[in-house]
Write a protein that holds these residues in place. Structure first.
Motif, PDB file in Angstrom:
ATOM      1  N   ALA A  38       0.761  -1.403   0.094  1.00  0.00           N
ATOM      2  CA  ALA A  38      -0.094  -0.039   0.120  1.00  0.00           C
ATOM      3  C   ALA A  38       0.848   1.500   0.051  1.00  0.00           C
ATOM      4  CB  ALA A  38      -0.915   0.127   1.088  1.00  0.00           C
ATOM      5  N   LYS A  39       1.959   1.143   0.713  1.00  0.00           N
ATOM      6  CA  LYS A  39       2.797   2.477   0.796  1.00  0.00           C
ATOM      7  C   LYS A  39       3.517   2.627  -0.459  1.00  0.00           C
ATOM      8  CE  LYS A  39       4.673   1.261   4.870  1.00  0.00           C
ATOM      9  NZ  LYS A  39       5.506   1.237   5.846  1.00  0.00           N
ATOM     10  N   GLU A  40       3.803   1.570  -1.137  1.00  0.00           N
ATOM     11  CA  GLU A  40       4.351   1.541  -2.264  1.00  0.00           C
ATOM     12  C   GLU A  40       3.651   2.312  -3.473  1.00  0.00           C
ATOM     13  OE1 GLU A  40       6.076  -2.396  -3.065  1.00  0.00           O
ATOM     14  OE2 GLU A  40       7.600  -2.274  -1.562  1.00  0.00           O
ATOM     15  N   ALA A  41       2.334   1.878  -3.283  1.00  0.00           N
ATOM     16  CA  ALA A  41       1.332   2.224  -4.278  1.00  0.00           C
ATOM     17  C   ALA A  41       1.006   3.706  -4.050  1.00  0.00           C
ATOM     18  CB  ALA A  41       0.098   1.328  -4.192  1.00  0.00           C
ATOM     19  N   VAL A  42       1.031   4.200  -3.053  1.00  0.00           N
ATOM     20  CA  VAL A  42       0.910   5.544  -2.559  1.00  0.00           C
ATOM     21  C   VAL A  42       1.970   6.331  -3.347  1.00  0.00           C
ATOM     22  CG1 VAL A  42       0.957   7.271  -0.701  1.00  0.00           C
ATOM     23  CG2 VAL A  42      -0.475   5.567  -0.498  1.00  0.00           C
ATOM     24  N   VAL A  43       3.489   5.876  -3.101  1.00  0.00           N
ATOM     25  CA  VAL A  43       4.642   6.648  -3.603  1.00  0.00           C
ATOM     26  C   VAL A  43       4.457   6.611  -5.356  1.00  0.00           C
ATOM     27  CG1 VAL A  43       7.089   6.877  -3.838  1.00  0.00           C
ATOM     28  CG2 VAL A  43       5.759   6.462  -1.717  1.00  0.00           C
ATOM     29  N   ALA A  44       4.024   5.242  -5.734  1.00  0.00           N
ATOM     30  CA  ALA A  44       4.087   5.104  -7.231  1.00  0.00           C
ATOM     31  C   ALA A  44       3.160   6.042  -7.859  1.00  0.00           C
ATOM     32  CB  ALA A  44       4.005   3.894  -7.452  1.00  0.00           C
ATOM     33  N   ALA A  45       2.040   6.262  -7.039  1.00  0.00           N
ATOM     34  CA  ALA A  45       1.102   7.394  -7.771  1.00  0.00           C
ATOM     35  C   ALA A  45       1.366   8.777  -7.793  1.00  0.00           C
ATOM     36  CB  ALA A  45      -0.310   6.957  -7.109  1.00  0.00           C
ATOM     37  N   GLY A  46       2.519   9.202  -6.966  1.00  0.00           N
ATOM     38  CA  GLY A  46       2.707  10.532  -6.674  1.00  0.00           C
ATOM     39  C   GLY A  46       2.424  11.025  -5.622  1.00  0.00           C
ATOM     40  N   GLY A  47       1.972  10.089  -4.547  1.00  0.00           N
ATOM     41  CA  GLY A  47       1.719  10.419  -3.220  1.00  0.00           C
ATOM     42  C   GLY A  47       2.802  10.629  -2.244  1.00  0.00           C
ATOM     43  N   LYS A  48       2.660  10.938  -0.911  1.00  0.00           N
ATOM     44  CA  LYS A  48       3.826  10.926  -0.126  1.00  0.00           C
ATOM     45  C   LYS A  48       3.344  10.454   1.229  1.00  0.00           C
ATOM     46  CE  LYS A  48       6.639  14.334   2.254  1.00  0.00           C
ATOM     47  NZ  LYS A  48       6.761  15.654   2.403  1.00  0.00           N
ATOM     48  N   ILE A  49       4.030   9.661   1.676  1.00  0.00           N
ATOM     49  CA  ILE A  49       4.169   9.004   3.036  1.00  0.00           C
ATOM     50  C   ILE A  49       4.396  10.103   4.020  1.00  0.00           C
ATOM     51  CG2 ILE A  49       4.552   7.151   4.779  1.00  0.00           C
ATOM     52  CD1 ILE A  49       3.028   6.101   2.424  1.00  0.00           C
ATOM     53  N   THR A  50       3.511  10.580   4.921  1.00  0.00           N
ATOM     54  CA  THR A  50       4.167  11.752   5.986  1.00  0.00           C
ATOM     55  C   THR A  50       4.349  11.134   7.358  1.00  0.00           C
ATOM     56  OG1 THR A  50       1.625  12.100   6.237  1.00  0.00           O
ATOM     57  CG2 THR A  50       2.699  13.377   4.413  1.00  0.00           C
ATOM     58  N   GLN A  51       3.746  10.032   7.549  1.00  0.00           N
ATOM     59  CA  GLN A  51       4.282   9.508   8.883  1.00  0.00           C
ATOM     60  C   GLN A  51       3.791   7.870   8.682  1.00  0.00           C
ATOM     61  OE1 GLN A  51       4.748  11.377  11.826  1.00  0.00           O
ATOM     62  NE2 GLN A  51       5.460   9.653  12.562  1.00  0.00           N
ATOM     63  N   GLU A  52       4.717   7.046   9.640  1.00  0.00           N
ATOM     64  CA  GLU A  52       4.614   5.650   9.793  1.00  0.00           C
ATOM     65  C   GLU A  52       4.684   5.179  11.086  1.00  0.00           C
ATOM     66  OE1 GLU A  52       6.999   3.088   7.053  1.00  0.00           O
ATOM     67  OE2 GLU A  52       7.918   5.026   6.210  1.00  0.00           O
ATOM     68  N   TYR A  53       3.735   4.377  11.490  1.00  0.00           N
ATOM     69  CA  TYR A  53       3.219   4.175  13.076  1.00  0.00           C
ATOM     70  C   TYR A  53       3.810   2.555  12.962  1.00  0.00           C
ATOM     71  CZ  TYR A  53       0.729   8.302  12.393  1.00  0.00           C
ATOM     72  OH  TYR A  53       0.155   9.525  12.264  1.00  0.00           O
ATOM     73  N   SER A  54       4.491   2.366  14.156  1.00  0.00           N
ATOM     74  CA  SER A  54       4.979   1.096  14.637  1.00  0.00           C
ATOM     75  C   SER A  54       4.183   0.319  15.576  1.00  0.00           C
ATOM     76  CB  SER A  54       6.394   0.990  15.115  1.00  0.00           C
ATOM     77  OG  SER A  54       6.209   1.957  16.214  1.00  0.00           O
ATOM     78  N   LEU A  55       3.302   0.974  16.314  1.00  0.00           N
ATOM     79  CA  LEU A  55       2.433   0.201  17.383  1.00  0.00           C
ATOM     80  C   LEU A  55       1.036  -0.347  16.671  1.00  0.00           C
ATOM     81  CD1 LEU A  55       2.600   2.351  20.580  1.00  0.00           C
ATOM     82  CD2 LEU A  55       3.802   0.144  20.078  1.00  0.00           C
ATOM     83  N   ILE A  56       0.690   0.435  15.755  1.00  0.00           N
ATOM     84  CA  ILE A  56      -0.446  -0.102  14.875  1.00  0.00           C
ATOM     85  C   ILE A  56      -0.050  -0.238  13.318  1.00  0.00           C
ATOM     86  CG2 ILE A  56      -2.142   0.692  16.365  1.00  0.00           C
ATOM     87  CD1 ILE A  56      -2.467   3.110  14.733  1.00  0.00           C
ATOM     88  N   LYS A  57      -0.779  -1.031  12.646  1.00  0.00           N
ATOM     89  CA  LYS A  57      -0.386  -1.036  11.273  1.00  0.00           C
ATOM     90  C   LYS A  57      -0.963   0.188  10.457  1.00  0.00           C
ATOM     91  CE  LYS A  57       0.427  -5.917  11.391  1.00  0.00           C
ATOM     92  NZ  LYS A  57       0.243  -7.230  11.070  1.00  0.00           N
ATOM     93  N   SER A  58      -0.401   1.015  10.364  1.00  0.00           N
ATOM     94  CA  SER A  58      -0.932   2.354  10.002  1.00  0.00           C
ATOM     95  C   SER A  58       0.055   3.436   9.431  1.00  0.00           C
ATOM     96  CB  SER A  58      -1.755   3.120  11.194  1.00  0.00           C
ATOM     97  OG  SER A  58      -2.451   4.023  10.703  1.00  0.00           O
ATOM     98  N   PHE A  59      -0.282   4.037   8.615  1.00  0.00           N
ATOM     99  CA  PHE A  59       0.398   5.366   7.926  1.00  0.00           C
ATOM    100  C   PHE A  59      -0.512   6.375   7.774  1.00  0.00           C
ATOM    101  CE2 PHE A  59      -0.136   2.513   4.431  1.00  0.00           C
ATOM    102  CZ  PHE A  59      -0.539   3.626   3.333  1.00  0.00           C
ATOM    103  N   ALA A  60       0.278   7.656   7.765  1.00  0.00           N
ATOM    104  CA  ALA A  60      -0.413   8.757   7.133  1.00  0.00           C
ATOM    105  C   ALA A  60      -0.099   8.877   5.869  1.00  0.00           C
ATOM    106  CB  ALA A  60      -0.354  10.012   8.095  1.00  0.00           C
ATOM    107  N   ALA A  61      -0.640   9.836   4.966  1.00  0.00           N
ATOM    108  CA  ALA A  61      -0.151  10.087   3.595  1.00  0.00           C
ATOM    109  C   ALA A  61      -1.107  11.111   3.006  1.00  0.00           C
ATOM    110  CB  ALA A  61      -0.348   8.756   2.498  1.00  0.00           C
TER     111      ALA A  61
END
Length: 84
Positions: A24-47
Motif C-alpha cells: 500500500a505504501k509503495e502504491a501511494v508513492v508510485a502514484a505520486g503521493g507522499k507518506i507523511t508518517q509511519e506508525y509502529s504500534l499499529i499497522k497504519s500510516f499517514a499520507a
C-alpha cells in the motif's frame, strides 16, 4: 494525476501481513503521493494522496481491508480563542 490531494490516515487490521501494508505504501508513492508518517504500534500510516489511489490501496487485499479516513487535528473540548 489531475485530482486533488488530501491527507489520509490508513489503518489495517492487526492480522494484516506486513507485506500488504508495504504494498500500500509503495502504491501511494508510485502514484505520486507522499507518506507523511509511519506508525509502529499499529499497522497504519499517514499520507498525502489522490482519491483514485485510496480506491487502489483498498483493493490490494480482499481479506485485509484498510480503514481510510481523513487526517486532521481532533480536539475533545471547545477551544477558546486566544486573547491578544
Amino acid at each position: 494525476m489531475g485530482t486533488a490531494q488530501r491527507q489520509v490516515l490508513v489503518t489495517y487490521p492487526d492480522a494484516t501481513p506486513p507485506s500488504i501494508v508495504e504494498k500500500a505504501k509503495e502504491a501511494v508513492v508510485a502514484a505520486g503521493g507522499k507518506i507523511t508518517q509511519e506508525y509502529s504500534l499499529i499497522k497504519s500510516f499517514a499520507a498525502t494522496v489522490s482519491a483514485d489511489i485510496v480506491e487502489s490501496i483498498s483493493a490490494l487485499s480482499e481479506s485485509h481491508k484498510p480503514m481510510v479516513e481523513d487526517d486532521g487535528i481532533v480536539t475533545i473540548q471547545q477551544q477558546e480563542p486566544l486573547e491578544q
